[in-house]
Design a protein around this motif. Sequence first.
Motif, short mmCIF file in Angstrom:
data_model
loop_
_atom_site.label_atom_id
_atom_site.label_comp_id
_atom_site.label_asym_id
_atom_site.label_seq_id
_atom_site.Cartn_x
_atom_site.Cartn_y
_atom_site.Cartn_z
N LEU A 100 0.82 -1.21 0.00
CA LEU A 100 0.00 0.00 0.00
C LEU A 100 0.85 1.27 0.00
CD1 LEU A 100 -2.74 -1.09 2.55
CD2 LEU A 100 -2.96 -0.91 0.07
N SER A 101 2.11 1.16 -0.43
CA SER A 101 3.01 2.32 -0.39
C SER A 101 2.54 3.45 -1.30
CB SER A 101 4.44 1.91 -0.74
OG SER A 101 4.48 1.33 -2.04
N GLY A 102 1.84 3.18 -2.38
CA GLY A 102 1.35 4.23 -3.26
C GLY A 102 -0.07 4.67 -2.95
N PHE A 103 -0.61 4.24 -1.82
CA PHE A 103 -1.99 4.51 -1.44
C PHE A 103 -2.06 5.44 -0.23
CE2 PHE A 103 -2.36 0.70 -3.89
CZ PHE A 103 -3.65 0.66 -4.39
N THR A 104 -3.14 6.18 -0.15
CA THR A 104 -3.47 6.92 1.06
C THR A 104 -4.41 6.03 1.86
OG1 THR A 104 -3.32 9.01 -0.12
CG2 THR A 104 -4.52 9.03 1.97
N VAL A 105 -3.99 5.67 3.07
CA VAL A 105 -4.75 4.73 3.89
C VAL A 105 -5.52 5.49 4.96
CG1 VAL A 105 -4.55 2.80 5.50
CG2 VAL A 105 -3.09 2.87 3.48
N GLN A 106 -6.78 5.11 5.13
CA GLN A 106 -7.64 5.66 6.17
C GLN A 106 -8.50 4.54 6.71
OE1 GLN A 106 -9.64 8.74 3.81
NE2 GLN A 106 -8.71 10.26 5.16
N TYR A 107 -9.11 4.82 7.86
CA TYR A 107 -10.03 3.87 8.48
C TYR A 107 -11.29 4.60 8.90
CZ TYR A 107 -5.97 0.86 8.61
OH TYR A 107 -4.89 0.11 8.25
N ALA A 108 -12.44 4.02 8.56
CA ALA A 108 -13.72 4.55 9.02
C ALA A 108 -14.11 3.74 10.24
CB ALA A 108 -14.78 4.43 7.93
N TYR A 109 -14.43 4.45 11.34
CA TYR A 109 -14.86 3.76 12.55
C TYR A 109 -15.72 4.72 13.37
CZ TYR A 109 -15.07 1.31 16.92
OH TYR A 109 -15.55 0.68 18.04
N GLY A 110 -16.81 4.20 13.86
CA GLY A 110 -17.66 4.96 14.77
C GLY A 110 -18.21 6.25 14.18
N GLY A 111 -18.34 6.30 12.86
CA GLY A 111 -18.93 7.46 12.22
C GLY A 111 -17.96 8.53 11.78
N THR A 112 -16.65 8.26 11.88
CA THR A 112 -15.65 9.24 11.42
C THR A 112 -14.51 8.53 10.71
OG1 THR A 112 -14.51 9.16 13.55
CG2 THR A 112 -16.12 10.91 13.28
N LEU A 113 -13.77 9.31 9.92
CA LEU A 113 -12.57 8.80 9.25
C LEU A 113 -11.36 9.07 10.12
CD1 LEU A 113 -13.12 9.87 5.53
CD2 LEU A 113 -13.32 7.59 6.52
N HIS A 114 -10.42 8.12 10.14
CA HIS A 114 -9.21 8.22 10.94
C HIS A 114 -8.00 7.89 10.08
CE1 HIS A 114 -11.62 8.18 14.67
NE2 HIS A 114 -12.39 7.32 14.01
N ALA A 115 -6.87 8.50 10.38
CA ALA A 115 -5.62 8.20 9.66
C ALA A 115 -5.07 6.84 10.10
CB ALA A 115 -4.60 9.29 9.90
N ASP A 116 -5.32 6.46 11.33
CA ASP A 116 -4.87 5.18 11.88
C ASP A 116 -6.05 4.48 12.54
OD1 ASP A 116 -2.03 5.47 11.30
OD2 ASP A 116 -2.02 6.99 12.88
N VAL A 133 -13.72 -0.11 9.00
CA VAL A 133 -13.62 -0.29 7.56
C VAL A 133 -12.30 0.32 7.11
CG1 VAL A 133 -14.67 0.15 5.32
CG2 VAL A 133 -16.12 -0.11 7.32
N ALA A 134 -11.49 -0.48 6.44
CA ALA A 134 -10.20 -0.02 5.93
C ALA A 134 -10.37 0.52 4.52
CB ALA A 134 -9.19 -1.16 5.95
N LEU A 135 -9.75 1.68 4.27
CA LEU A 135 -9.79 2.31 2.95
C LEU A 135 -8.37 2.56 2.49
CD1 LEU A 135 -12.23 5.21 3.89
CD2 LEU A 135 -12.85 3.00 2.96
N ALA A 136 -8.14 2.40 1.21
CA ALA A 136 -6.84 2.74 0.62
C ALA A 136 -7.13 3.30 -0.77
CB ALA A 136 -5.95 1.52 0.54
#
Length: 173
Positions: free
Chosen positions: A101-117, A144-147
Amino acid sequence: MNRVYELAAMVGIVATVWWSFCGELATAEPRMSGGLSDELAWITAALHEEGLHRRSDVVIEIDGRAVAAGFSQVDCDGLLLVAPLPQTAQGWGHVAPRLDLSGFTVQYAYGGTLHADVPQLQRLGDRMIAELRPASVSKRPRLVALAEAGNCELVPSAERVLVDFSNGTERLM
């Protein structure tokens, strides 16, 4: 004699908590194994309504079951990977350890908000609160993991669906 009653009460409480915990473990695993596929199908349908289309050439599987999928928009070369994670997952490495995932921007959705980690403390607190509430009242936030790769800004198109899903407010079909 009061000491005996106190000891019996404590043993009863510990046995009840243990029995409840073992019951949760016994019922959680089958739900989790089939549940992720159902959650991914629900996310796919909801993202389709937002203009994101599932890419058939991007599928991440574990033991023959899809655990993540790729999405894109028409006339755009960007890619959004989405993975509803099980309760025990700590991030992308849990479901796709060999995925670069080095070329991706990774985020996580949890509890109704987006998080960097992955929001570990919030997840722990929510898990403890859920254990204390009756199951009929308790909502279960999901991770939910996003990339995202490319310049299409696909996350804003998917944000409403994934934030609602991660908050535990959306019901599956």
